[in-house]
Design an enzyme around this catalytic site. Structure first.
Site, short mmCIF file in Angstrom:
data_model
loop_
_atom_site.label_atom_id
_atom_site.label_comp_id
_atom_site.label_asym_id
_atom_site.label_seq_id
_atom_site.Cartn_x
_atom_site.Cartn_y
_atom_site.Cartn_z
N GLU A 429 -4.47 -3.94 11.09
CA GLU A 429 -4.73 -5.38 11.01
C GLU A 429 -5.90 -5.77 11.90
O GLU A 429 -6.71 -6.64 11.54
CB GLU A 429 -3.49 -6.20 11.38
CG GLU A 429 -2.29 -6.01 10.43
CD GLU A 429 -2.64 -6.21 8.96
OE1 GLU A 429 -3.50 -7.06 8.64
OE2 GLU A 429 -2.05 -5.50 8.11
N HIS A 432 -9.09 -5.23 9.92
CA HIS A 432 -9.41 -6.33 9.00
C HIS A 432 -9.99 -7.51 9.78
O HIS A 432 -11.00 -8.08 9.41
CB HIS A 432 -8.14 -6.84 8.31
CG HIS A 432 -7.61 -5.94 7.24
ND1 HIS A 432 -8.37 -5.45 6.22
CD2 HIS A 432 -6.35 -5.47 7.03
CE1 HIS A 432 -7.61 -4.70 5.42
NE2 HIS A 432 -6.37 -4.69 5.89
ZN ZN Z 1 -4.57 -3.99 4.97
#
Ligand code: ZN
Ligand code: ADP
Length: 608
Positions: A429, A432
């Site tokens: 995460e 991202h």
């Molecule tokens: Zn992902």
């Protein structure tokens, strides 16, 4: 689901069905008769009140004005109360277990006659059901005798102890439900200006995260009756019974409006229509249709009945349920994050005796992926451990042992996370999120990042769309692909192996790349010809297919490269972000800007 097959029997096994029905009926009759032989004493209402006061009553069932129950000495009794409302308070005060059924004018002495006729009735019922099964369309017969009665449990306001304070954490959900409470308390405030307020709220979340608790809290806050039923209670052998239960339930709830109907596991009735084998005359579909028409039939000028439904499968719900005027408001009830776990623990720890060494923060840290119910269970197990050892209070060791037990139980349900899972998810995460921060011009602003699991996703990075976008350009599409791949790239950089958690990211990235090539002519190799439309495909040659595939591949590869560059250049930021996620589990954009020392992006909220 064997029930649903009932009506599909053809003439062969039909006799079998009748025989089974008769057998069941006779058995039922027998048990009822033995019940009766235990002589039920008829007592006056005043005697009954005396006995409650003297704590002699064990449990009662209230049905309309009738009360039936059992004394602590085993004696059964019956009495009639003329709707004396204080009874309930008295029963609660004396801790008598009681259950209330909606007043349905129960047949009383007719009951005996009914018992004698039971086999006949069962026979008629079986026959009736089979007629229906043969494709008769006369469903919704109002139920067979009392079978259509709603089956819901009713809780009057005085018996509902929950309020928003009983629900720890879950602030976003509570915030959304406050409007509903306000509306129930004061409907005129809204209708005055002609506002339409939603009458249906869908609570979405995995089991044990407090959906039922929240619904009850709404009833507690609004001080109104609470009708509770599970979606599966509507589904019965006899066609039409479900629909008639729905009708009865709404009729009852309207009588006591403002009130709340809570339907747990709505997916049992609310599944996408036409997905079953039963065709158009399916019992479940009739029930669903009835539910939809009841919700459409709400009169806006009357006191409101609010329907709150719970599910963890929104994806299978019939879209018709989600239309305006029905369940047009969805509230997610996620797994609790660290802070929320701490708060939930506080609620449940109050109930047991604690040693000095108990550290709620530490317990919260050690229980990622636990639901509210798991935490309640954990506290209880710890207290049981302590009791077994005849301690005077629970200690951290009891919690340690209890956690292992609860974890094991969860293991089978596969939502407990190992420390390694959490680390991978945190980096994924963070990957991202960091890409999105590095490409601020092309991508929507970051909203929040979380490694609290939801559904099958282990973590989520949310962006806030800055504006309605009708047009997007090549640079923006490429940036989206770079961001999609950021999760996997972060895993590649930090760990030697990569997880399977990036599947949906690849699907997303590939979809964007394909659109660029086939819809928008953004690939030089393929050129400006459109090779696909949203509906229906254009024909193209094998050779062209290869060209398209390699163009898509080329885009993905270069984005992957870009993503790698961005993240390796900013490795220290990636580490910092992942560490913060492991620590806090959920980070809002403002916190991330602070951690990374990045100039915050302008916030687009209308009101601070
Ligand atoms: Zn992902
Ligand atoms: P669901 O309906 O989502 O399956 P429930 O509302 O039945 O979950 O929750 C089960 C139990 O878990 C509750 O009775 C309560 O003891 C505990 N629980 C769940 N969430 C919370 C919370 N936010 N605060 C306090 N207790 C909670």
């Amino acid at each position: 689901m064997s029930r649903k097959k009932f009506k599909k029997y053809t003439s062969g096994p039909r006799n079998l069905v009748i025989m089974a029905a008769l057998l069941a009926a006779s058995l039922l009759l027998l048990t009822k008769l033995t019940d009766l032989s235990q002589a039920i004493e008829k007592i006056t209402f005043s005697t009954f009140l005396d006995k409650v006061q003297a704590d002699e009553v064990k449990e009662v069932k209230i049905s309309g004005a009738g009360i039936a129950g059992e004394l602590k000495n085993g004696q059964q009794f019956e009495t009639v109360a003329g709707g004396y409302e204080k009874t309930w308070d008295l029963l609660r005060e004396h801790k008598v277990v009681f259950e209330v059924e909606p007043a349905n004018g129960k047949m009383g002495y007719l009951w005996y006659a009914f018992l004698l006729l039971f086999p006949l009735i069962a026979f008629a019922g079986a026959w009736f059901a089979m007629r229906q099964g043969k494709g008769g369309t006369s469903g919704g017969s109002g139920g067979i005798f009392s079978m259509g009665k709603s089956r819901a449990k009713v809780f009057m306001p005085s018996t509902i102890k929950e309020n928003f304070e009983s629900v720890a954490g879950a602030n976003e959900a509570k915030e959304e439900l406050k409007d509903v409470v306000d509306y129930l308390r004061n409907p005129k405030k809204y209708t005055r200006l002609g506002a339409t307020v939603s009458r249906g709220v869908l609570l979405v979340g995995e089991p044990g995260n407090g959906k039922t608790l929240l619904a009850r809290a709404v009833a507690g806050e609004a001080n109104c009756p609470f009708y509770s039923i599970s979606g599966s209670d509507f589904i019965e052998v006899f066609v039409g019974v479900g629909a008639s239960r729905v009708r009865d339930l709404f009729a009852e709830a309207r009588k006591t409006a403002p009130s709340i109907i809570f339907i747990d596991e709505i997916d049992a009735v609310g599944r996408h229509r036409g997905s079953g084998m039963g065709g158009g005359n399916d019992e479940r579909e009739q029930t669903l249709n009835q539910l939809l028409s009841e919700m459409d039939g709400f009169e806006t000028h009357k006191d409101p009945v609010i329907v709150i439904a719970a599910t963890n499968r929104v994806d299978v719900l019939d879209r018709a349920l989600l239309r305006p005027g029905r369940f047009d408001r969805t509230v997610t009830v996620p797994y609790p994050d660290l802070k929320s776990r701490e708060l939930i623990l506080a609620v449940h720890l109050k109930k047991i005796k604690l040693g000095d060494d108990i550290d709620a923060v530490k317990i919260a840290r050690g229980t990622p992926g636990f639901s509210g119910a798991d935490l309640a269970n954990l506290v209880n197990e710890a207290a049981i451990n302590a009791s077994k050892k005849e301690q005077d209070f629970t200690t951290m060791i009891d919690f340690e042992d209890a956690r292992d037990k609860v974890m094991l139980g969860k293991e089978s349900k596969s939502m407990s996370l190992t420390e390694e899972d959490r680390r991978i998810t945190a980096y994924h995460e963070a990957g991202h999120a960091l890409v999105s921060l590095m490409l601020p011009k092309e991508l929507d602003p970051l909203h929040k990042v979380t490694i609290v699991p939801r559904g099958s996703a282990l973590g989520v990075t949310h962006s806030l769309p800055e504006r309605e976008k009708y047009n997007t350009n090549k640079v923006e599409m490429l940036a989206k692909i770079v961001m999609s791949l950021g999760g996997r790239v972060a895993e590649e950089l930090v760990f030697n192996e990569v997880s399977t958690g990036a599947y949906s990211d690849f699907v997303n990235a590939t979809r964007i790349a394909r659109r660029m090539v086939c819809h928008y002519g953004m690939s030089d190799d393929v050129g400006l010809v459109i090779y696909e439309q949203d509906h229906g495909k254009y024909q193209y040659s094998e050779k062209m297919a290869e060209k398209i595939d390699s163009a898509v591949q080329g885009i993905i590869d270069s984005c992957h490269q870009r993503s790698r560059e961005l993240l390796s250049e900013n490795r220290s930021k990636l580490d910092a972000l992942a560490a913060a996620l492991l620590d806090k589990e959920t980070l809002y954009a403002s916190e991330i800007y602070e951690i990374l020392g990045i100039e915050p992006r302008q916030d687009l909220r209308l009101v601070k």
